[in-house]
Scaffold this motif. Sequence first.
Motif, PDB file in Angstrom:
ATOM      1  N   PRO A 302       1.131  -2.021  11.076  1.00 26.13           N
ATOM      2  CA  PRO A 302       0.658  -0.658  11.336  1.00 26.13           C
ATOM      3  C   PRO A 302      -0.265  -0.144  10.243  1.00 26.13           C
ATOM      4  N   TYR A 303      -1.367   0.429  10.670  1.00 24.97           N
ATOM      5  CA  TYR A 303      -2.409   0.956   9.780  1.00 24.97           C
ATOM      6  C   TYR A 303      -2.014   2.325   9.243  1.00 24.97           C
ATOM      7  N   ASN A 304      -1.586   3.197  10.154  1.00 27.32           N
ATOM      8  CA  ASN A 304      -1.134   4.541   9.782  1.00 27.32           C
ATOM      9  C   ASN A 304       0.373   4.656   9.968  1.00 27.32           C
ATOM     10  N   TRP A 305       1.048   5.146   8.945  1.00 25.67           N
ATOM     11  CA  TRP A 305       2.462   5.497   9.084  1.00 25.67           C
ATOM     12  C   TRP A 305       2.758   6.489   7.971  1.00 25.67           C
ATOM     13  N   TYR A 306       2.746   7.747   8.287  1.00 24.51           N
ATOM     14  CA  TYR A 306       2.731   8.824   7.315  1.00 24.51           C
ATOM     15  C   TYR A 306       1.504   8.652   6.421  1.00 24.51           C
ATOM     16  N   SER A 307       0.383   8.637   7.080  1.00 23.90           N
ATOM     17  CA  SER A 307      -0.959   8.366   6.572  1.00 23.90           C
ATOM     18  C   SER A 307      -1.144   6.857   6.322  1.00 23.90           C
ATOM     19  N   ARG A 308      -2.292   6.520   5.765  1.00 25.84           N
ATOM     20  CA  ARG A 308      -2.717   5.124   5.707  1.00 25.84           C
ATOM     21  C   ARG A 308      -1.864   4.274   4.766  1.00 25.84           C
ATOM     22  N   ASN A 309      -1.457   3.120   5.283  1.00 21.22           N
ATOM     23  CA  ASN A 309      -0.700   2.139   4.507  1.00 21.22           C
ATOM     24  C   ASN A 309      -1.689   1.236   3.769  1.00 21.22           C
ATOM     25  N   TYR A 310      -2.024   1.569   2.545  1.00 23.56           N
ATOM     26  CA  TYR A 310      -3.099   0.850   1.854  1.00 23.56           C
ATOM     27  C   TYR A 310      -2.782  -0.619   1.600  1.00 23.56           C
ATOM     28  N   GLY A 311      -1.552  -0.921   1.255  1.00 27.04           N
ATOM     29  CA  GLY A 311      -1.195  -2.322   1.054  1.00 27.04           C
ATOM     30  C   GLY A 311      -1.298  -3.111   2.341  1.00 27.04           C
ATOM     31  N   SER A 312      -0.848  -2.530   3.450  1.00 29.38           N
ATOM     32  CA  SER A 312      -0.909  -3.209   4.748  1.00 29.38           C
ATOM     33  C   SER A 312      -2.344  -3.392   5.212  1.00 29.38           C
ATOM     34  N   ILE A 313      -3.220  -2.477   4.846  1.00 28.31           N
ATOM     35  CA  ILE A 313      -4.641  -2.608   5.194  1.00 28.31           C
ATOM     36  C   ILE A 313      -5.209  -3.882   4.570  1.00 28.31           C
TER      37      ILE A 313
END
Length: 369
Positions: A302-313
């Motif tokens: 998921p890209y957004n989850w309580y705003s952007r997940n920078y590590g996951s990006i």
Amino acid sequence: MKKGLVLLLVGTLVFSLFSSVCYAEQKIVDAMGRTVSIPDKVEKVICSGPGCLRLLTYLQAQDRIVGVDDMETRRTQFDARPYALANPQFKEYPEFGSFRGHDNPEQILVLEPQPQVIFKTYATMGHDPIELSQKTGIPVIVLNYGDLGGNRSQLFQAVRIMGQALGQDKRAEEVVAFFESAIQDLHDRTKDIPEDKRPSCYIGGIASKGPHGYQSTEPGYPPLAFIHANNVAYSTGLKGKALMHSNVAKEKIVDWDPEILFLDLSTLQMGDQAGGLYELKTDPAYAALTAVQKGKVYGVLPYNWYSRNYGSILANAYYMGKLIYPDRFEDVEPQAKADEIYSFLMGKGVFDIMNESFQHLVFKPVPVK
């Protein structure tokens, strides 16, 4: 008489020095351009607004919180916030308000110990930061959460402001350098691939203030941009908000007929009878897509989850690069790379936990037929 005067002067000097130490302050210029006075040494804080606690965790200062918003105390089937998964203790802290910045001054005032500083992202969302400071008597530092695209400088500024306030300047620079290095690495691996060797791609199911179906995308989706992929939802000249969340017409996706489809697994929150995966499995229009017919549909974090997940990006970018240009990413094992990223940012790898939550579909072909 003279002796008494000397003692009085010495005592006054000692008290003055003691007071200056006890009440030493530093000045922080926040994202609103305000100069905010805070204690020289900040040991107790709270983080208000989407992504704020994520940034604190990146700075290795999560042990300084004295409370959380109610996003952190929820217990749900799905959670794609690596910073929270790496810190399950967040669920045990007292609440100071509701998620998305809806802070409760009364709850803040009964926190024990009291926070010395309130960090706040998305200042226009929820409680007004100036009013919040007036009601609580606690300085509020506003941060722009930014992104890893055109607003990257805002993100880096937020990390540095928070780092300065916490005395974590060195770690802040390490975090900024980590992101810059990874993005440069992705660019260097893919910058010279000819246009005709870049298969067309589409990412659907991206969340935005909640889960969405397969038409939900982001034209400027950073993981695809970092690897110079041919994102069919992007077109030259798009700027600002046009690069962000967008719901495209289903007919447009059919017309594009991308060679590779990606599914943001946040869409699984919608259940078995709705969402992107359900649509790909049941909608005749999607069933006719070449990628569906050939089994080229892949699940990503998921890209957004309580705003952007920078590590996951970053993790998604390395997986997508490996999938689209395997010869350029021969040295990359996507799951291990994800945990390498998480370990740097949060001190712990959490890929397996997230993968289990999302039906073991992360970085795997998604069964749609």
